[in-house]
Motif scaffolding. Structure first.
Motif, PDB file in Angstrom:
ATOM      1  N   ASP A 190     -34.704   9.370 -35.618  1.00 39.03           N
ATOM      2  CA  ASP A 190     -36.091   9.756 -35.331  1.00 39.03           C
ATOM      3  C   ASP A 190     -36.976   9.715 -36.568  1.00 39.03           C
ATOM      4  N   ASP A 191     -36.403   9.373 -37.726  1.00 39.45           N
ATOM      5  CA  ASP A 191     -37.150   9.415 -38.986  1.00 39.45           C
ATOM      6  C   ASP A 191     -37.908   8.113 -39.210  1.00 39.45           C
ATOM      7  N   PHE A 192     -39.193   8.235 -39.517  1.00 38.09           N
ATOM      8  CA  PHE A 192     -39.987   7.051 -39.835  1.00 38.09           C
ATOM      9  C   PHE A 192     -39.636   6.575 -41.232  1.00 38.09           C
ATOM     10  N   ILE A 193     -39.350   5.278 -41.350  1.00 40.11           N
ATOM     11  CA  ILE A 193     -38.972   4.704 -42.644  1.00 40.11           C
ATOM     12  C   ILE A 193     -40.135   3.943 -43.262  1.00 40.11           C
ATOM     13  N   THR A 194     -40.625   2.928 -42.554  1.00 38.91           N
ATOM     14  CA  THR A 194     -41.733   2.137 -43.086  1.00 38.91           C
ATOM     15  C   THR A 194     -42.338   1.285 -41.981  1.00 38.91           C
ATOM     16  N   GLY A 195     -43.435   0.642 -42.305  1.00 43.54           N
ATOM     17  CA  GLY A 195     -44.082  -0.293 -41.394  1.00 43.54           C
ATOM     18  C   GLY A 195     -44.532  -1.512 -42.166  1.00 43.54           C
ATOM     19  N   LYS A 196     -44.426  -2.682 -41.555  1.00 45.18           N
ATOM     20  CA  LYS A 196     -44.766  -3.917 -42.251  1.00 45.18           C
ATOM     21  C   LYS A 196     -45.422  -4.913 -41.297  1.00 45.18           C
ATOM     22  N   PHE A 251     -24.955  10.964 -28.615  1.00 41.97           N
ATOM     23  CA  PHE A 251     -26.352  11.386 -28.467  1.00 41.97           C
ATOM     24  C   PHE A 251     -26.449  12.870 -28.130  1.00 41.97           C
ATOM     25  N   ARG A 252     -25.562  13.339 -27.266  1.00 43.63           N
ATOM     26  CA  ARG A 252     -25.598  14.763 -26.908  1.00 43.63           C
ATOM     27  C   ARG A 252     -25.209  15.627 -28.108  1.00 43.63           C
ATOM     28  N   LYS A 253     -24.177  15.203 -28.817  1.00 49.17           N
ATOM     29  CA  LYS A 253     -23.707  15.967 -29.973  1.00 49.17           C
ATOM     30  C   LYS A 253     -24.782  16.072 -31.045  1.00 49.17           C
ATOM     31  N   GLU A 254     -25.512  14.979 -31.260  1.00 51.71           N
ATOM     32  CA  GLU A 254     -26.547  14.968 -32.302  1.00 51.71           C
ATOM     33  C   GLU A 254     -27.934  15.332 -31.768  1.00 51.71           C
ATOM     34  N   LYS A 255     -27.976  15.736 -30.481  1.00 51.69           N
ATOM     35  CA  LYS A 255     -29.241  16.137 -29.838  1.00 51.69           C
ATOM     36  C   LYS A 255     -30.297  15.021 -29.886  1.00 51.69           C
ATOM     37  N   ARG A 256     -29.835  13.798 -29.717  1.00 52.26           N
ATOM     38  CA  ARG A 256     -30.741  12.634 -29.684  1.00 52.26           C
ATOM     39  C   ARG A 256     -31.086  12.337 -28.222  1.00 52.26           C
ATOM     40  N   MET A 257     -31.883  13.233 -27.661  1.00 51.22           N
ATOM     41  CA  MET A 257     -32.147  13.193 -26.224  1.00 51.22           C
ATOM     42  C   MET A 257     -33.035  12.018 -25.825  1.00 51.22           C
ATOM     43  N   GLN A 289     -34.704  11.327 -11.765  1.00 44.74           N
ATOM     44  CA  GLN A 289     -35.251  12.330 -12.677  1.00 44.74           C
ATOM     45  C   GLN A 289     -34.147  13.075 -13.423  1.00 44.74           C
ATOM     46  N   SER A 290     -32.923  13.045 -12.880  1.00 49.77           N
ATOM     47  CA  SER A 290     -31.800  13.700 -13.566  1.00 49.77           C
ATOM     48  C   SER A 290     -31.371  12.924 -14.805  1.00 49.77           C
ATOM     49  N   LEU A 291     -31.867  11.698 -14.953  1.00 47.22           N
ATOM     50  CA  LEU A 291     -31.515  10.869 -16.104  1.00 47.22           C
ATOM     51  C   LEU A 291     -32.386  11.157 -17.312  1.00 47.22           C
ATOM     52  N   ILE A 292     -33.469  11.878 -17.120  1.00 52.39           N
ATOM     53  CA  ILE A 292     -34.454  12.111 -18.177  1.00 52.39           C
ATOM     54  C   ILE A 292     -34.129  13.421 -18.881  1.00 52.39           C
ATOM     55  N   HIS A 293     -33.893  13.354 -20.179  1.00 48.89           N
ATOM     56  CA  HIS A 293     -33.472  14.529 -20.946  1.00 48.89           C
ATOM     57  C   HIS A 293     -34.517  14.956 -21.972  1.00 48.89           C
ATOM     58  N   VAL A 294     -35.726  14.477 -21.803  1.00 46.80           N
ATOM     59  CA  VAL A 294     -36.836  14.920 -22.648  1.00 46.80           C
ATOM     60  C   VAL A 294     -37.898  15.500 -21.732  1.00 46.80           C
ATOM     61  N   THR A 295     -38.762  16.303 -22.300  1.00 50.89           N
ATOM     62  CA  THR A 295     -39.800  16.963 -21.514  1.00 50.89           C
ATOM     63  C   THR A 295     -40.986  16.029 -21.337  1.00 50.89           C
ATOM     64  N   LEU A 296     -41.282  15.700 -20.083  1.00 52.07           N
ATOM     65  CA  LEU A 296     -42.436  14.863 -19.759  1.00 52.07           C
ATOM     66  C   LEU A 296     -43.364  15.643 -18.845  1.00 52.07           C
ATOM     67  N   SER A 297     -44.652  15.374 -18.958  1.00 52.17           N
ATOM     68  CA  SER A 297     -45.615  15.979 -18.047  1.00 52.17           C
ATOM     69  C   SER A 297     -45.460  15.351 -16.668  1.00 52.17           C
ATOM     70  N   GLU A 298     -46.041  15.982 -15.658  1.00 49.48           N
ATOM     71  CA  GLU A 298     -45.970  15.424 -14.310  1.00 49.48           C
ATOM     72  C   GLU A 298     -46.596  14.016 -14.235  1.00 49.48           C
ATOM     73  N   PRO A 299     -47.774  13.793 -14.849  1.00 51.10           N
ATOM     74  CA  PRO A 299     -48.316  12.422 -14.838  1.00 51.10           C
ATOM     75  C   PRO A 299     -47.394  11.421 -15.528  1.00 51.10           C
ATOM     76  N   GLU A 300     -46.747  11.839 -16.627  1.00 55.61           N
ATOM     77  CA  GLU A 300     -45.825  10.937 -17.332  1.00 55.61           C
ATOM     78  C   GLU A 300     -44.603  10.629 -16.467  1.00 55.61           C
ATOM     79  N   ARG A 301     -44.103  11.641 -15.767  1.00 55.42           N
ATOM     80  CA  ARG A 301     -42.960  11.419 -14.880  1.00 55.42           C
ATOM     81  C   ARG A 301     -43.329  10.450 -13.754  1.00 55.42           C
TER      82      ARG A 301
END
Length: 461
Positions: A50-56, A216-222, A245-257
């Motif tokens: 999740d860490d930003f490294i650079t952009g080019k 992913f679960r162990k490192e909480k990379r949801m 919807q059971s496949l989604i493990h991040v919080t999304l708003s209703e419009p996003e869902r």
């Protein structure tokens, strides 16, 4: 459908630069966001986990790891709700190449450093990347850390499989025991070199998804967990209908869902449960036009649950008629499979269409249905209204039909005409009393009631 342009802002030399997002690739431990600048040039943003490294600004080189990421990784096309989720609340500060080199080597292990820089092969020379890897390899070897040294060789050969120097070293007898782990059971590799094991897992996501999901679960990379599970679901046959919807493990708003469910359905319409969820989400958000488009685009028979939601929407006066795609709806209801639902939906819809658009538009819209369904009372009513609308002797009948359709203003016009045409007939006056009362206009209703009573008394004298 639901278009949501996506953009990302980066800060370069203390200036904000707006980029239009095109797609995001998840590949091994990297995420690569492809965006476009105002001048049309490509811009790539690199993230380790999740860490930003650079952009080019760069052109994607043929056979580069960036190209392979978009070919073999999990790719999310803009505008994807998971991209919104990933980019939310981020400030992306661009650094110079020198600063990036220093920062990466300071914050990550040599193995991670070698891995991260291997993805910069579209704007750094291969020699520069190999030189960095060799530096870390020799540091480990000098210290007798052969297992860690071989990890660097494995990453180097993943980056450049034909590198003679790395190939010769990897074949040496001193690395045989370690090499056997890389060529043997995958579970051993996970323990010995988690980074390279994650790289190898992408060779066959379907086969190795359980191991990846565990990581992913162990490192909480949801985010990655959600993207992986959605990716596999969309590529799978519909033998087992999971709730998407059971496949989604991040919080999304209703419009996003809702938007995510639509995008998923557009990609995998064979999933019946997905269609049901997408339709329900759109209806919940009052995206009636998009929901109708969903059904009509795939030319499928309406489900009972979908019929009930459409009926509820057509009866809900808070939902504007402008929110309904009438062309798509006409196509949808024209399918013979939907004949059982036609009468109910038209009874709910036509009165509101009359109020909004008038009789001419309604007749033009229902004409294809009249030709094939002349036994339906609602269509017979519309046909009769059209046939008699210009007949001065049929205005009383027309008024009653307008009243039946709850078009009170038009009904009043017809009864007024009939009252003028037959001033001694109390019947149109009685109907005016009734219509005004149903409209809640008590004063007008009482006025016509008085006129009606007077006419009744006069007729009895």
């Amino acid at each position: 459908m639901i278009e949501q342009p996506q953009s990302v802002t980066v800060i370069s030399n203390q200036r904000q630069v707006q980029l239009r997002v095109e797609r995001l690739a998840i590949h091994h431990r990297m995420k690569i966001l492809e965006a476009e600048k105002v001048d049309g040039s490509k811009f790539y943003l690199f993230f380790y986990k999740d860490d930003f490294i650079t952009g080019k600004t760069a052109e994607m080189k043929s056979d580069s790891l960036v190209e392979k990421a978009f070919q073999n990784g999990i790719v999310l096309q803009a505008s994807h709700p998971l991209i919104d989720h990933f980019l939310s609340n981020r400030t992306l500060l661009l650094k110079s190449t020198k600063q990036v080199f220093q920062s990466v080597q300071k914050h990550y292990t040599p193995q991670e450093t070698a891995f991260i820089f291997s993805y910069f092969d579209s704007f750094l020379s291969n020699d520069t990347i190999i030189k960095l890897m060799r530096k870390h390899f020799y540091e480990y070897r000098r210290n007798g850390q052969l297992r860690l040294a071989f990890q660097i060789l494995a990453t180097m050969l993943h980056f450049d499989p034909t590198n003679k120097w790395a190939l010769e070293l990897a074949r040496k007898l001193e690395y045989q025991t370690i090499r056997n782990i890389y060529e043997g059971d995958y579970s051993e590799l996970v323990e010995a070199d988690p980074l390279f094991a994650e790289i190898k897992a992408y060779d066959d996501l379907k086969l190795n998804h359980t191991s990846l999901e565990t990581i992913f679960r162990k490192e909480k990379r949801m985010f990655e967990l959600s993207a992986l599970r959605l990716h596999l679901y969309l590529q799978s046959p519909c033998e087992e209908e999971l709730d998407p919807q059971s496949l989604i493990h991040v919080t999304l708003s209703e419009p996003e869902r809702a938007r995510l469910l639509w995008l998923m359905y557009a990609e995998a319409p064979h999933h019946l449960q997905l269609r049901k969820n997408a339709f329900e989400a759109l209806m919940y958000l009052n995206k009636t036009s998009e929901a109708i488009h969903l059904l009509s685009e795939k030319q499928r028979a309406i489900l009972q649950s979908e019929y009930e939601l459409l009926l509820k929407a057509f009866q809900d006066e808070s939902i504007s008629m402008a929110a309904i795609d009438f062309i798509s709806l006409q196509n949808l209801l024209g399918h013979k499979e939907n004949r059982p639902y036609l009468d109910g939906l038209l009874h709910a819809l036509i009165p509101r269409m009359l109020h909004e658009f008038g009789l001419s538009y309604v007749y033009s819209w229902v004409k294809p249905f009249i030709e094939k369904n002349n036994d339906l009372s609602i269509l017979s009513t519309v046909q009769t209204m059209v046939d008699i609308q210009d007949d001065p002797d049929k205005q009383f009948q027309l008024g009653k039909l307008y009243h039946k359709m709850k078009q009170y203003d038009e009904a009043i016009t017809c009864f007024d005409w009939e009252m003028e045409l037959h001033p001694t007939d109390p019947t149109p006056v009685q109907w005016l009393t009734k219509v005004y009362r149903e409209m809640g206009k008590v004063e007008e209703s009482n006025t016509y009631m008085s006129i009606y009573s007077q006419m009744q008394r006069t007729s009895q004298q």
